[in-house]
Write an enzyme that holds these catalytic residues in place. Sequence first.
Site, PDB file in Angstrom:
ATOM      1  N   SER A  10       3.968  -0.965   1.674  1.00  0.00           N
ATOM      2  CA  SER A  10       3.418  -1.963   0.759  1.00  0.00           C
ATOM      3  C   SER A  10       2.120  -1.481   0.134  1.00  0.00           C
ATOM      4  CB  SER A  10       3.180  -3.273   1.515  1.00  0.00           C
ATOM      5  OG  SER A  10       4.353  -3.701   2.166  1.00  0.00           O
ATOM      6  N   ASN A  11       1.269  -0.833   0.926  1.00  0.00           N
ATOM      7  CA  ASN A  11      -0.030  -0.380   0.414  1.00  0.00           C
ATOM      8  C   ASN A  11       0.091   0.821  -0.516  1.00  0.00           C
ATOM      9  OD1 ASN A  11      -2.227  -2.041   1.849  1.00  0.00           O
ATOM     10  ND2 ASN A  11      -0.788  -1.539   3.473  1.00  0.00           N
ATOM     11  N   TYR A  39      11.238  -2.793   9.177  1.00  0.00           N
ATOM     12  CA  TYR A  39       9.949  -3.192   8.608  1.00  0.00           C
ATOM     13  C   TYR A  39      10.033  -4.648   8.174  1.00  0.00           C
ATOM     14  CZ  TYR A  39       5.850  -2.977   5.428  1.00  0.00           C
ATOM     15  OH  TYR A  39       4.652  -3.205   4.793  1.00  0.00           O
ATOM     16  N   LYS A  72       8.074  -1.990  12.601  1.00  0.00           N
ATOM     17  CA  LYS A  72       6.716  -2.313  12.172  1.00  0.00           C
ATOM     18  C   LYS A  72       6.728  -3.789  11.820  1.00  0.00           C
ATOM     19  CE  LYS A  72       3.255  -1.991   8.613  1.00  0.00           C
ATOM     20  NZ  LYS A  72       2.988  -1.775   7.176  1.00  0.00           N
ATOM     21  N   SER A  94       4.571  -6.906  10.615  1.00  0.00           N
ATOM     22  CA  SER A  94       3.312  -7.271   9.968  1.00  0.00           C
ATOM     23  C   SER A  94       3.081  -8.773   9.945  1.00  0.00           C
ATOM     24  CB  SER A  94       3.289  -6.732   8.523  1.00  0.00           C
ATOM     25  OG  SER A  94       3.378  -5.328   8.513  1.00  0.00           O
ATOM     26  N   GLY A 154       1.593  -4.265  12.593  1.00  0.00           N
ATOM     27  CA  GLY A 154       1.493  -3.985  11.171  1.00  0.00           C
ATOM     28  C   GLY A 154       0.160  -4.304  10.554  1.00  0.00           C
ATOM     29  N   VAL A 212       0.460   0.486  12.372  1.00  0.00           N
ATOM     30  CA  VAL A 212       0.443   0.934  10.973  1.00  0.00           C
ATOM     31  C   VAL A 212      -0.477  -0.032  10.256  1.00  0.00           C
ATOM     32  CG1 VAL A 212       1.798   1.405   8.906  1.00  0.00           C
ATOM     33  CG2 VAL A 212       2.808   1.792  11.166  1.00  0.00           C
TER      34      VAL A 212
END
Length: 295
Positions: free
Chosen positions: A45-46, A136, A164, A166, A190, A207
């Site tokens: 996403s980043n 994810y 992961k 988040s 996350g 992460v």
Amino acid sequence: LDLRGIFPPLTTPFSPTQEVDYARLEENMRRYASIPFRGLVVLGSNGEYPYLAPRERLEVVSCVRRALPRERLLLAGSGCESTQATIELTVSMAEAGADVALVVTPCYYRGAMTSAALVQHYTEVADASPIPVVLYSVPANTGLDLPLEAVLALAQHPNILGIKDSGGDITRMGLMVHKTQQEDFQVLAGSAGFLLASYALGASGGVCALANVLGAPLCQLDRLCREGRWQEARDLQHRLIEPNVAVTRRFGIPGLKKAMEWFGYYGGPCRAPLAPLSAPQVEELRGAFSTNGWL
């Protein structure tokens, strides 16, 4: 593969004309080389993954792989909306040098994304993937939490390495760790805001967007938790919560890129329609770091 440790989900540097700036990407990686990360994540996403063309995605993976020491893992985002496209991109990511595929939940038709549909999707991807797959779940962006029962079913797949998560639901993360103890399945936090809590419940690593800015302190937190130095870890975690909120929920990628510049990295612009911060927002962002002793 052992995922224990900290992974920064790299931002994608853009030039003033919003082209991918590969020289700046390599420059940031040279600075990250001195920090004891377990590996790097690209095209999460980043990394502004949805804004990159397919060609750019593969070039970013190739660029990072060339600059990354072999002992450090490279996780690459390869999730697409269709199963077929996800498989094709995952194979291409492996050819470009990724060690692990990070596969986000398909979400455009989220109403149809039942546990059964998602288990089928990830099973087909993992069956076809030449590299291990990490699930994810990022409900803040997708509006879809990968259901716990789907995670537990997928944890049994020999080519699915972990998740992961988040979402920030610590109870859910604790259950994932508890219910998959018989599997070779690793849970990654996350976000840096709940890293200590995740480790206390048995998570393998993190992460964390904040690692782009405060990589060394996050690796220190990782080490303190592994050594059982919980009071020191808690003191450090407290100082990381506000900066983390600022570069994730509060100001997102524009805030993360601005903060990177204060710590000697190249942040640069985001791709439109992501807009830069206003002057008052920049001051608020700075305050989140300075009041906690980072600036």
